[in-house]
Write an enzyme that holds these catalytic residues in place. Structure first.
Site, mmCIF file in Angstrom:
data_model
loop_
_atom_site.group_PDB
_atom_site.id
_atom_site.type_symbol
_atom_site.label_atom_id
_atom_site.label_comp_id
_atom_site.label_asym_id
_atom_site.label_seq_id
_atom_site.Cartn_x
_atom_site.Cartn_y
_atom_site.Cartn_z
ATOM 1 N N TYR A 89 0.505 -1.141 -0.261
ATOM 2 C CA TYR A 89 0.274 0.291 0.371
ATOM 3 C C TYR A 89 1.368 1.435 -0.345
ATOM 4 C CZ TYR A 89 -4.321 1.966 0.360
ATOM 5 O OH TYR A 89 -5.882 1.680 -0.150
ATOM 6 N N ASP A 203 -11.501 1.454 9.674
ATOM 7 C CA ASP A 203 -12.601 1.807 8.558
ATOM 8 C C ASP A 203 -13.369 -0.092 8.405
ATOM 9 O OD1 ASP A 203 -10.418 0.164 6.900
ATOM 10 O OD2 ASP A 203 -10.070 2.004 6.127
ATOM 11 N N CYS A 204 -14.053 0.056 7.484
ATOM 12 C CA CYS A 204 -15.031 -1.246 7.483
ATOM 13 C C CYS A 204 -13.179 -2.235 6.493
ATOM 14 C CB CYS A 204 -16.121 -1.010 6.233
ATOM 15 S SG CYS A 204 -15.378 -0.230 4.607
ATOM 16 N N SER A 205 -13.305 -2.290 5.495
ATOM 17 C CA SER A 205 -11.750 -2.466 5.129
ATOM 18 C C SER A 205 -10.953 -3.014 5.972
ATOM 19 C CB SER A 205 -11.305 -2.496 3.931
ATOM 20 O OG SER A 205 -10.375 -0.729 3.546
ATOM 21 N N ASP A 222 -8.125 -3.001 0.842
ATOM 22 C CA ASP A 222 -9.140 -2.409 0.601
ATOM 23 C C ASP A 222 -10.396 -3.580 -0.016
ATOM 24 O OD1 ASP A 222 -8.328 -0.205 0.990
ATOM 25 O OD2 ASP A 222 -7.342 0.288 -1.416
ATOM 26 N N HIS A 258 -18.192 -0.897 0.489
ATOM 27 C CA HIS A 258 -18.377 -1.610 2.011
ATOM 28 C C HIS A 258 -18.140 -2.686 1.568
ATOM 29 C CE1 HIS A 258 -19.154 -0.759 5.811
ATOM 30 N NE2 HIS A 258 -20.459 -1.360 5.624
ATOM 31 N N HIS A 270 -19.822 -5.163 10.995
ATOM 32 C CA HIS A 270 -19.310 -4.343 9.801
ATOM 33 C C HIS A 270 -19.038 -3.066 10.468
ATOM 34 C CE1 HIS A 270 -22.749 -1.958 8.090
ATOM 35 N NE2 HIS A 270 -23.298 -2.545 9.504
#
Length: 305
Positions: A89, A203-205, A222, A258, A270
């Site tokens: 990343y 965050d979600c991921s 991601d 998402h 989540h």
């Protein structure tokens, strides 16, 4: 290209140095500045992290250095797989948040390691200095004494961490998918943080990435990549606990935005968005019913390349 290691409990990975706002300045300083930064941001300022913050590194995590400029370092994170760069990343980190010692670098090749399996833990350094470190922080184990494990820090010194907060292994073993659900439930109520990869805010991921990592399975950083590399599931009826569920714009036909994890009975867990902490929802709830675009299953054997 050289390698360095995060020497603060959580280091932010920024889109560019110019994206840092005045409210973000405390996060560029010492370890306590990170907590000050989190405390200063109201809802609107947290929303303003979109397009500024990319991801985060945990204490001791490696970064490949590509460029240095005026107190900043452009890096790739090899432990965070992405289609954006085959090396890991990409983004920018304050140079002061990365360090290198030959001893720590050698230890990264040898193991064994401690993995923080507690929600958070306290790492005691010399002279009694204490750092609060995140779930899934990984450090080389040196010894064990009086209910504490002696670890090597990125600064090349020894620290102590409670045995009850960690597990010792070269890599967490692959567990049953239901174990992922148990791990995820521990974070119910944790505040959302855009680009968050730590138990100070996901965050979600980032949330599902760390949950899977703790259970021995490597997945991309991601949501879009997580969907791409898993075994595809087309309908909610096929989902099993521990599978990932994805949601996309344009009533499920557009770009994925998402991800969550199925827990059974048509429900999923989540980290929704800024202002909404980790929680449970039903796949029949809106907007999730309309935006569901499929699921993905990982068993730990998927090649990420």
């Amino acid at each position: 290209m050289t390698i360095r290691y995060a020497c603060v409990p959580v280091a932010n990975l920024w889109t560019a140095p110019e994206k840092v706002r005045e409210v973000d300045l405390p996060s560029l300083g010492n370890p306590e500045g990170f907590h000050d930064w989190l405390g200063r941001m109201d809802l609107d300022r947290r929303k303003g992290l979109y397009g500024r913050l990319e991801s985060q590194l945990l204490y001791g995590e490696p970064a490949l250095v590509l460029e240095e400029r005026e107190g900043w370092v452009r890096v790739c994170l090899p432990r965070q797989f992405t289609h954006k760069d085959s090396r890991g990343y990409p983004g920018w980190v304050p140079a002061a948040h990365l360090g290198f010692t030959a001893e720590y670098h050698r230890a990264q090749e040898e193991g064994p390691f401690i993995f923080v399996t507690a929600y958070r833990s306290h790492l005691t350094l010399k002279k009694g200095e204490t750092l609060t470190v995140s779930f899934m922080t990984r450090l080389p184990k040196m010894d064990e004494k009086d209910g504490e494990v002696i670890v090597l820090t990125p600064q090349g010194e020894k620290g102590r961490i409670p045995v009850c907060d960690i597990t010792v292994t070269h890599r967490p073993p692959v567990t049953a998918p239901t174990a992922r659900v148990e791990t995820a439930r521990r974070f119910l109520g944790l505040a959302y943080l855009w680009a968050g990869m730590s138990s100070f805010g996901f965050d979600c991921s980032g949330f599902v990435h760390r949950v899977f990592e703790a259970n021995g399975v490597s997945i991309p950083r991601d949501a879009g990549d997580q969907f791409r590399f898993g075994q595809k599931i087309s309908s909610t009826e096929e989902l099993l606990p521990g599978d990932l569920v994805f949601f996309a714009h344009e009533a499920g036909r557009g770009a994925i935005h998402h991800v969550g994890m199925a827990i059974g009975d048509n429900r999923f867990i989540h980290s929704p968005n800024t202002g909404n902490p980790v929680r449970l929802n039903n796949l029949a709830d809106e907007p999730y019913r309309s935006e569901f675009c499929g699921g993905a299953r990982y068993d730990g054997t998927e090649p990420l390349e």
